[in-house]
Design a protein around this motif. Sequence first.
Motif, PDB file in Angstrom:
ATOM      1  N   MET A 187       5.312  -7.100 -12.236  1.00 53.54           N
ATOM      2  CA  MET A 187       4.909  -8.015 -11.165  1.00 53.54           C
ATOM      3  C   MET A 187       3.570  -7.575 -10.604  1.00 53.54           C
ATOM      4  O   MET A 187       3.295  -6.396 -10.455  1.00 53.54           O
ATOM      5  CB  MET A 187       5.971  -8.019 -10.071  1.00 53.54           C
ATOM      6  N   SER A 188       2.709  -8.530 -10.257  1.00 55.08           N
ATOM      7  CA  SER A 188       1.432  -8.199  -9.633  1.00 55.08           C
ATOM      8  C   SER A 188       1.629  -8.056  -8.134  1.00 55.08           C
ATOM      9  O   SER A 188       2.650  -8.417  -7.582  1.00 55.08           O
ATOM     10  CB  SER A 188       0.405  -9.296  -9.931  1.00 55.08           C
ATOM     11  N   GLY A 189       0.606  -7.608  -7.469  1.00 59.38           N
ATOM     12  CA  GLY A 189       0.679  -7.422  -6.024  1.00 59.38           C
ATOM     13  C   GLY A 189       0.219  -6.049  -5.649  1.00 59.38           C
ATOM     14  O   GLY A 189       0.743  -5.063  -6.146  1.00 59.38           O
ATOM     15  N   GLY A 190      -0.801  -5.995  -4.775  1.00 61.22           N
ATOM     16  CA  GLY A 190      -1.329  -4.703  -4.382  1.00 61.22           C
ATOM     17  C   GLY A 190      -0.339  -3.925  -3.544  1.00 61.22           C
ATOM     18  O   GLY A 190       0.572  -4.486  -2.927  1.00 61.22           O
ATOM     19  N   TYR A 191      -0.514  -2.645  -3.546  1.00 59.23           N
ATOM     20  CA  TYR A 191       0.394  -1.807  -2.757  1.00 59.23           C
ATOM     21  C   TYR A 191      -0.371  -0.656  -2.116  1.00 59.23           C
ATOM     22  O   TYR A 191      -1.393  -0.203  -2.623  1.00 59.23           O
ATOM     23  CB  TYR A 191       1.524  -1.252  -3.630  1.00 59.23           C
ATOM     24  N   ASP A 192       0.126  -0.241  -0.965  1.00 55.06           N
ATOM     25  CA  ASP A 192      -0.320   0.978  -0.307  1.00 55.06           C
ATOM     26  C   ASP A 192       0.739   2.045  -0.543  1.00 55.06           C
ATOM     27  O   ASP A 192       1.831   1.762  -1.060  1.00 55.06           O
ATOM     28  CB  ASP A 192      -0.501   0.757   1.195  1.00 55.06           C
ATOM     29  N   ALA A 193       0.419   3.262  -0.174  1.00 57.48           N
ATOM     30  CA  ALA A 193       1.377   4.362  -0.282  1.00 57.48           C
ATOM     31  C   ALA A 193       1.486   5.060   1.064  1.00 57.48           C
ATOM     32  O   ALA A 193       0.467   5.301   1.726  1.00 57.48           O
ATOM     33  CB  ALA A 193       0.952   5.359  -1.351  1.00 57.48           C
ATOM     34  N   VAL A 194       2.706   5.349   1.465  1.00 54.62           N
ATOM     35  CA  VAL A 194       2.969   6.149   2.663  1.00 54.62           C
ATOM     36  C   VAL A 194       3.688   7.414   2.220  1.00 54.62           C
ATOM     37  O   VAL A 194       4.756   7.346   1.597  1.00 54.62           O
ATOM     38  CB  VAL A 194       3.811   5.378   3.693  1.00 54.62           C
ATOM     39  N   ILE A 195       3.082   8.555   2.531  1.00 62.20           N
ATOM     40  CA  ILE A 195       3.638   9.851   2.142  1.00 62.20           C
ATOM     41  C   ILE A 195       4.065  10.585   3.405  1.00 62.20           C
ATOM     42  O   ILE A 195       3.236  10.842   4.291  1.00 62.20           O
ATOM     43  CB  ILE A 195       2.589  10.671   1.367  1.00 62.20           C
ATOM     44  N   LEU A 239       7.986   7.047   9.112  1.00 64.89           N
ATOM     45  CA  LEU A 239       7.774   5.793   8.398  1.00 64.89           C
ATOM     46  C   LEU A 239       7.179   4.739   9.325  1.00 64.89           C
ATOM     47  O   LEU A 239       6.265   4.000   8.935  1.00 64.89           O
ATOM     48  CB  LEU A 239       9.091   5.301   7.815  1.00 64.89           C
ATOM     49  N   ARG A 240       7.670   4.681  10.548  1.00 64.44           N
ATOM     50  CA  ARG A 240       7.151   3.702  11.507  1.00 64.44           C
ATOM     51  C   ARG A 240       5.661   3.937  11.760  1.00 64.44           C
ATOM     52  O   ARG A 240       4.871   2.988  11.792  1.00 64.44           O
ATOM     53  CB  ARG A 240       7.959   3.803  12.803  1.00 64.44           C
ATOM     54  N   ALA A 241       5.275   5.210  11.893  1.00 64.54           N
ATOM     55  CA  ALA A 241       3.858   5.528  12.111  1.00 64.54           C
ATOM     56  C   ALA A 241       3.026   5.189  10.880  1.00 64.54           C
ATOM     57  O   ALA A 241       1.912   4.652  10.993  1.00 64.54           O
ATOM     58  CB  ALA A 241       3.707   7.007  12.460  1.00 64.54           C
ATOM     59  N   GLY A 242       3.536   5.501   9.710  1.00 63.01           N
ATOM     60  CA  GLY A 242       2.790   5.222   8.490  1.00 63.01           C
ATOM     61  C   GLY A 242       2.633   3.737   8.224  1.00 63.01           C
ATOM     62  O   GLY A 242       1.576   3.276   7.776  1.00 63.01           O
ATOM     63  N   LEU A 243       3.671   2.980   8.530  1.00 61.68           N
ATOM     64  CA  LEU A 243       3.645   1.554   8.247  1.00 61.68           C
ATOM     65  C   LEU A 243       2.622   0.819   9.116  1.00 61.68           C
ATOM     66  O   LEU A 243       2.144  -0.252   8.733  1.00 61.68           O
ATOM     67  CB  LEU A 243       5.045   0.976   8.449  1.00 61.68           C
ATOM     68  N   ARG A 244       2.300   1.390  10.253  1.00 59.62           N
ATOM     69  CA  ARG A 244       1.269   0.775  11.100  1.00 59.62           C
ATOM     70  C   ARG A 244      -0.093   0.731  10.403  1.00 59.62           C
ATOM     71  O   ARG A 244      -0.949  -0.088  10.751  1.00 59.62           O
ATOM     72  CB  ARG A 244       1.144   1.544  12.417  1.00 59.62           C
ATOM     73  N   GLU A 245      -0.306   1.641   9.447  1.00 60.64           N
ATOM     74  CA  GLU A 245      -1.589   1.713   8.757  1.00 60.64           C
ATOM     75  C   GLU A 245      -1.600   0.931   7.446  1.00 60.64           C
ATOM     76  O   GLU A 245      -2.618   0.868   6.766  1.00 60.64           O
ATOM     77  CB  GLU A 245      -1.925   3.182   8.454  1.00 60.64           C
ATOM     78  N   VAL A 246      -0.476   0.334   7.103  1.00 56.99           N
ATOM     79  CA  VAL A 246      -0.350  -0.376   5.825  1.00 56.99           C
ATOM     80  C   VAL A 246      -0.861  -1.804   5.961  1.00 56.99           C
ATOM     81  O   VAL A 246      -0.541  -2.511   6.923  1.00 56.99           O
ATOM     82  CB  VAL A 246       1.120  -0.367   5.348  1.00 56.99           C
ATOM     83  N   THR A 247      -1.661  -2.236   4.992  1.00 53.84           N
ATOM     84  CA  THR A 247      -2.193  -3.604   4.984  1.00 53.84           C
ATOM     85  C   THR A 247      -1.779  -4.385   3.738  1.00 53.84           C
ATOM     86  O   THR A 247      -1.935  -5.600   3.697  1.00 53.84           O
ATOM     87  CB  THR A 247      -3.731  -3.579   5.072  1.00 53.84           C
ATOM     88  N   ALA A 248      -1.282  -3.730   2.700  1.00 49.58           N
ATOM     89  CA  ALA A 248      -0.882  -4.392   1.460  1.00 49.58           C
ATOM     90  C   ALA A 248       0.521  -4.997   1.613  1.00 49.58           C
ATOM     91  O   ALA A 248       1.268  -4.632   2.526  1.00 49.58           O
ATOM     92  CB  ALA A 248      -0.900  -3.391   0.308  1.00 49.58           C
ATOM     93  N   PRO A 249       0.895  -5.924   0.739  1.00 47.99           N
ATOM     94  CA  PRO A 249       2.224  -6.539   0.836  1.00 47.99           C
ATOM     95  C   PRO A 249       3.370  -5.653   0.378  1.00 47.99           C
ATOM     96  O   PRO A 249       4.527  -5.921   0.687  1.00 47.99           O
ATOM     97  CB  PRO A 249       2.106  -7.780  -0.067  1.00 47.99           C
TER      98      PRO A 249
END
Length: 266
Positions: A1-9, A75-85
Motif C-alpha cells: 500500500m502507498s502512503g507516507g509515514y512518519d516514525a515515533v521512537i 506516544l502522545r507527545a510524539g504524535l503531536r509532531e506527526v504530520t503523515a497519515p
Amino acid sequence: MSGGYDAVILAGGQARRLGGVDKPGLAVGGRTMVERVVAAVPGALRVVVVGPERRLAGVVSAREDPPGGGPVPALRAGLREVTAPWVVLLAGDLPFLAPAHLTPLLEARTPGAGGVVAVDAGGREQWLLGVWRVAPLRAALDGYDGRSLRGLLGPLVAGRVPLPGRASFDCDTMDDLKEAHMNVLNEWTALACKELGIDPARVDRDAILDLTKEVAHGVARPAAPLTAYLLGLAEGSGTAPADAVARLTTLAGNWAQATAETLTDD
C-alpha cells in the motif's frame, strides 16, 4: 500500500532493571541503540524521538509529560509532531532492527484499518513495533486514560505480522545487553573470516577472547591486540604449536612473577 509515514521512537523511560541508565543511549556494535533504530526507518518522512534531548541529526525531539511517565504519555507527545497519515511506532532499544523488518509491516497496511503489529516467535504482540493509521490512533488517545499500550492499541489492530530473526529483541536487562554484544561479535567474526578467507570453524573465538582478557589484565591492555596479531602470524606461518593459546594464556597469567624474575636476574 502507498502512503507516507512518519516514525515515533520511544526512547525515554527509567530502565529500572538496568539500574536507571539511559538504555537507548547504550552502545551496541559501535552505535547507540536509538541510533540503530533511527537508521531502520530511512523511508520515514519525519522521525520523532521521544525522551531526553539527544544530538541526532535529522530527527525531531519531543518529551513526554511527565518525563519518564511511561509509553502512553510518550506516544502522545510524539504524535503531536506527526504530520503523515501513518506512523511507525518503535521502541528505542531494538539493536537488531533493520529496514527490511519494517517492509512486511508497511505492506500489510490496508485503507481504513487501524494498523498492524509485529508478533514474535511465540505469537506475542510487540506493541512498540507496529504501523498505525494516525487519525484513529489520535482519536483513541483522546479518549484513553490508561497506562497500557496494549489497552490503547489492541482495539485498533487489523493485522498481526510475524517477523523473523531478532527484529523484536530488546534490551531490558544486563543479560539482554550482553547477548546483544555477543551477537554483534558473532556477526563480526563471520564477516572478518569471510574477508580473510578463513573457515570460521577453525576459529575458537571464546579461547581467543579469554586469552586477550588474560593478557589485558595480566600484562597491559595494548598487549591484548598485539598478542592476537602475533598468534595470527604464527598460525599463518605454521610455527604456532598446537597448544599456542594455552601457552600464551599461562604466560600472561604468570607475567607478574616472570617479570619479577627477569628484573632480578644478574
